[in-house]
Structures are given as C-alpha cells and as structure tokens.
Motif scaffolding. Structure first.
Motif, short mmCIF file in Angstrom:
data_model
loop_
_atom_site.label_atom_id
_atom_site.label_comp_id
_atom_site.label_asym_id
_atom_site.label_seq_id
_atom_site.Cartn_x
_atom_site.Cartn_y
_atom_site.Cartn_z
N SER A 1 0.85 -1.20 0.00
CA SER A 1 0.00 0.00 0.00
C SER A 1 0.87 1.24 0.00
N PRO A 2 1.12 1.84 -1.16
CA PRO A 2 1.91 3.09 -1.18
C PRO A 2 1.25 4.20 -0.37
N ALA A 3 -0.08 4.28 -0.43
CA ALA A 3 -0.78 5.37 0.26
C ALA A 3 -0.65 5.25 1.77
N LEU A 4 -0.89 4.06 2.31
CA LEU A 4 -0.78 3.88 3.76
C LEU A 4 0.68 3.97 4.21
N SER A 5 1.58 3.44 3.39
CA SER A 5 3.01 3.50 3.75
C SER A 5 3.49 4.94 3.84
N ALA A 6 3.08 5.77 2.88
CA ALA A 6 3.46 7.18 2.90
C ALA A 6 2.83 7.88 4.09
N ARG A 7 1.59 7.54 4.39
CA ARG A 7 0.89 8.18 5.50
C ARG A 7 1.50 7.81 6.85
N CYS A 8 1.92 6.55 6.99
CA CYS A 8 2.38 6.05 8.28
C CYS A 8 3.88 6.17 8.50
N GLY A 9 4.66 6.21 7.41
CA GLY A 9 6.10 6.32 7.55
C GLY A 9 6.81 5.00 7.73
N TYR A 10 6.11 3.89 7.47
CA TYR A 10 6.72 2.55 7.47
C TYR A 10 5.97 1.70 6.46
N PRO A 11 6.57 0.59 5.99
CA PRO A 11 5.90 -0.22 4.96
C PRO A 11 4.61 -0.85 5.49
N ALA B 1 -15.70 -5.62 8.23
CA ALA B 1 -14.69 -6.27 9.06
C ALA B 1 -13.30 -6.12 8.48
N ALA B 2 -13.20 -6.06 7.16
CA ALA B 2 -11.90 -5.92 6.50
C ALA B 2 -11.35 -4.51 6.63
N ALA B 3 -12.21 -3.55 6.91
CA ALA B 3 -11.79 -2.15 7.01
C ALA B 3 -11.36 -1.76 8.41
N LEU B 4 -11.60 -2.60 9.41
CA LEU B 4 -11.24 -2.26 10.79
C LEU B 4 -9.76 -1.94 10.91
N GLN B 5 -8.93 -2.76 10.24
CA GLN B 5 -7.48 -2.61 10.38
C GLN B 5 -7.00 -1.32 9.71
N VAL B 6 -7.59 -0.99 8.57
CA VAL B 6 -7.27 0.27 7.90
C VAL B 6 -7.68 1.45 8.78
N ALA B 7 -8.84 1.34 9.40
CA ALA B 7 -9.32 2.41 10.28
C ALA B 7 -8.34 2.64 11.42
N ALA B 8 -7.75 1.58 11.96
CA ALA B 8 -6.80 1.74 13.06
C ALA B 8 -5.60 2.58 12.64
N LEU B 9 -5.12 2.38 11.41
CA LEU B 9 -3.97 3.16 10.94
C LEU B 9 -4.36 4.57 10.51
N LEU B 10 -5.54 4.74 9.97
CA LEU B 10 -5.98 6.08 9.61
C LEU B 10 -6.15 6.95 10.86
N ARG B 11 -6.56 6.35 11.95
CA ARG B 11 -6.72 7.08 13.20
C ARG B 11 -5.36 7.50 13.78
N ASP B 12 -4.39 6.58 13.70
CA ASP B 12 -3.10 6.82 14.35
C ASP B 12 -1.97 6.43 13.40
N PRO B 13 -1.61 7.29 12.45
CA PRO B 13 -0.61 6.94 11.45
C PRO B 13 0.82 7.05 11.94
N ALA B 14 1.02 7.57 13.15
CA ALA B 14 2.38 7.72 13.67
C ALA B 14 3.04 6.34 13.78
N PRO B 15 4.37 6.28 13.82
CA PRO B 15 5.06 4.97 13.87
C PRO B 15 4.89 4.27 15.21
N ARG B 16 3.63 3.90 15.48
CA ARG B 16 3.29 3.24 16.74
C ARG B 16 3.68 1.76 16.72
N TYR B 17 3.58 1.16 15.56
CA TYR B 17 3.83 -0.27 15.43
C TYR B 17 5.16 -0.52 14.74
N PRO B 18 5.91 -1.55 15.14
CA PRO B 18 7.12 -1.89 14.39
C PRO B 18 6.76 -2.43 13.01
#
Length: 322
Positions: free
Chosen positions: A24-34, A276-293
């Motif tokens: 996901s180029p869009a989510l990767s750019a938004r979050c700062g990690y792959p 149900a498939a969108a729950l995980q995307v919602a979690a990253l859209l809410r908090d795109p900072a590098p919270r997860y490794p």
C-alpha cells in the motif's frame, strides 16, 4: 497449536488459495513505514473462513461425512462450509440469524445446503444450531470455537512469514477470535517479537471485554458495519485463552471510522471489502504515527459488501482523509 497449524496448511492447500500480499503506497506514505494488505478478500468464497471450514471438514471420518454437519454463521463461515461441503459431498445444514445481510444470504442459493433462519442474533443462532446437531446426531462446526477451525485460520501465519519475512506487526479483525487466535499462536511460536494487534468494532466487542475481565461476559451488541465480526462468545470458548496468551493488544473502532476506511480503500486502492476488513485500515488512519514496528500487514478478511451499504458509502458519509 503450532504443529496443528503446520499440518492444516498441508491438508487444505489443494482447496485454498495462498492469497496475495499487496503493498500500500498510500498507507506507507501516510504512516512512515511499509504497510501491506493481505487480500483474503480474493479467497475462494470471498473470505478467510474457507481455511477453517476446509480443515474441519477434511478432518472428518467417513461416517461423520456421510451423516452430515450443522453450522451457524452470519455469512462468511456459512458460505465456506457450503462450498467445502459441496466439494466433499457432505450434507450441510446452515443456521443463520435474522439479522444476516441480504448480500450474504443470497450467496447460499448457489450451494445444495439447507438454510434455516433462526435466532435474533448470532449467539442465539449458535445455541439453536448446537441443539439441532445434538438432536440429530450430527457434527457441529463452530465458526470459531473449534480447534480444527482455529488451526485452519492459523494457516495465514506461515503464509505471512513466507511473503513478508521481516514482518513486524499484523493487525487482525476480531469477532469470535478464531482468526487472530490461530495467527497469533503460530507467529508467537516462531517469532515472539512480532506484534499481533486485534481490531474490533466498539458496537460489538465481546472479546475486548472478555480480555479485560478475564472471562466471557454479556455485553450490549449494537448494529455494526462490521457484521462479519458480530456476535457473542460461548462461555467455554477456546479462543479466549489463545488471545490472552498471544495477542498483544486490541483497539476498538467506531462506526464512523469503519465507514471512512471503507471509502478510503475504494478511493486509494479501488478495493471493495466488507466492514470487518476495514477495521485494520481504520486503526492506521486514526493513528498513522510509527506506533507499530514495521513492516505492518493488515488482514483484509472478506469482501461481501451489500449494495445498499455501498451506495450509502459512496453518496454520503464523512470526508476522506488525505
């Protein structure tokens, strides 16, 4: 559970796709990690549920197969059971709640199964299905509370590590806990440092509250776009101890966030998936900072989105995040 998952992967492979892992180029750019999307939405029957259904039915002895099986489902597990029962020549009775979406109910017409609409909600339907199986001497296959089903869902674990060897975090939808329980049991046995994060709708969060109280408790269940995760937990569920032992955290997702994530996937990936498939995307859209490794993988678990819901998503709702 680890040996059972390895055995399950070998057994189900002729019947189940190894689904793509899409960057996901869009989510990767938004979050700062792959960030990668595990596309279980393109699985045969449209969801990960085929893994558990295939394993459970392939493990049956000849006499049990001849007599048939009973199951309960809000849709995806039911279609997976119907598909595999047809392929293996096993009679199948499917109990569904009155709240099942028309889009999911319509798919059962493609298969030679008996469908019974019974129960005001998923928990009541499961009780009815178990009673029916006991009365008729048939095998009941739970959508989540069954070791063979859990091992089948857990086959996503080996796939993830083959496709993303440096996996840092996986975000998984939670309903009954079979999917996340199986994935987490495998990943923690192989790479304990991998973070396994559950995502559950705030409107229907039985596992979230069970983990916080240490036992299955009755909690209010409100309507949710994530109907694939809807429903309570059986008091003796195998999935609670699995989640207690192996899941690192659960985050609750609001309905507005699910809606936003569904629209975001259409806009940025041209992907139509269910709530149900969108729950995980919602979690990253809410908090795109590098919270997860990273790298981070999101399990896009299913694709059955009703036309009325799709129309509403496209014509109304909140604005899209950038």
């Amino acid at each position: 559970m680890y040996p059972a998952i390895l055995a399950a992967e070998s057994l189900i492979r002729p019947y189940v796709l190894e689904t793509p892992l899409a960057y996901s180029p869009a989510l990767s750019a938004r979050c700062g990690y792959p960030v990668w999307l595990k596309l279980e939405c393109v699985q045969h029957t449209g969801s990960f549920k085929l893994r558990g259904a295939a394993h459970a039915l392939l493990r049956l002895d000849a006499e049990t197969r001849r007599r048939g099986v009973v199951t309960a489902s809000t849709g995806n597990h039911g279609e997976a059971m119907a598909y595999m029962a047809q392929r293996l020549g096993i009679p199948c009775t499917l109990c569904v709640p009155e709240t099942i979406t028309p889009a999911k109910l319509a798919h059962f017409a493609y298969y030679p199964v008996e469908v019974r609409v019974t129960g005001a909600d998923s928990a009541e339907t499961e009780l009815t299905a178990r009673a029916l199986a006991t009365a008729e001497g048939l095998r009941y296959v739970s959508p989540y509370n069954d070791p063979d089903v859990i091992a089948g869902q857990g086959t996503l674990g080996p796939e993830l590590l083959r496709q993303c060897p440096d996996l840092g975090t996986v975000l998984v939808p939670i309903g009954g806990g079979g999917l996340i329980g199986g994935i987490a049991a495998y990943l923690k046995a192989v790479r304990p440092e991998i973070q396994v994060i559950g995502c559950q709708p705030a409107h229907d969060a039985a596992m979230y509250h069970a983990l916080r109280t240490g036992q299955v408790v009755d909690v209010p269940a409100l309507p949710t776009l994530s109907d694939g995760t809807a429903g309570g937990l059986e008091p003796d569920t195998l999935t609670l101890p699995l989640c207690q032992d192996h899941v690192d955290d659960i985050t609750l997702i609001e309905e507005s966030e699910i809606r936003q994530a569904l629209r975001w996937l259409v806009t940025h990936h041209q992907l139509l998936v269910e709530g149900a498939a969108a729950l995980q995307v919602a979690a990253l859209l809410r908090d795109p900072a590098p919270r997860y490794p990273g790298p981070v993988v999101l399990i896009l678990c299913g694709r059955k989105l009703g036309l009325d819901t799709l129309r509403d998503l496209l014509l109304t709702g909140e604005g899209l995040p950038g």
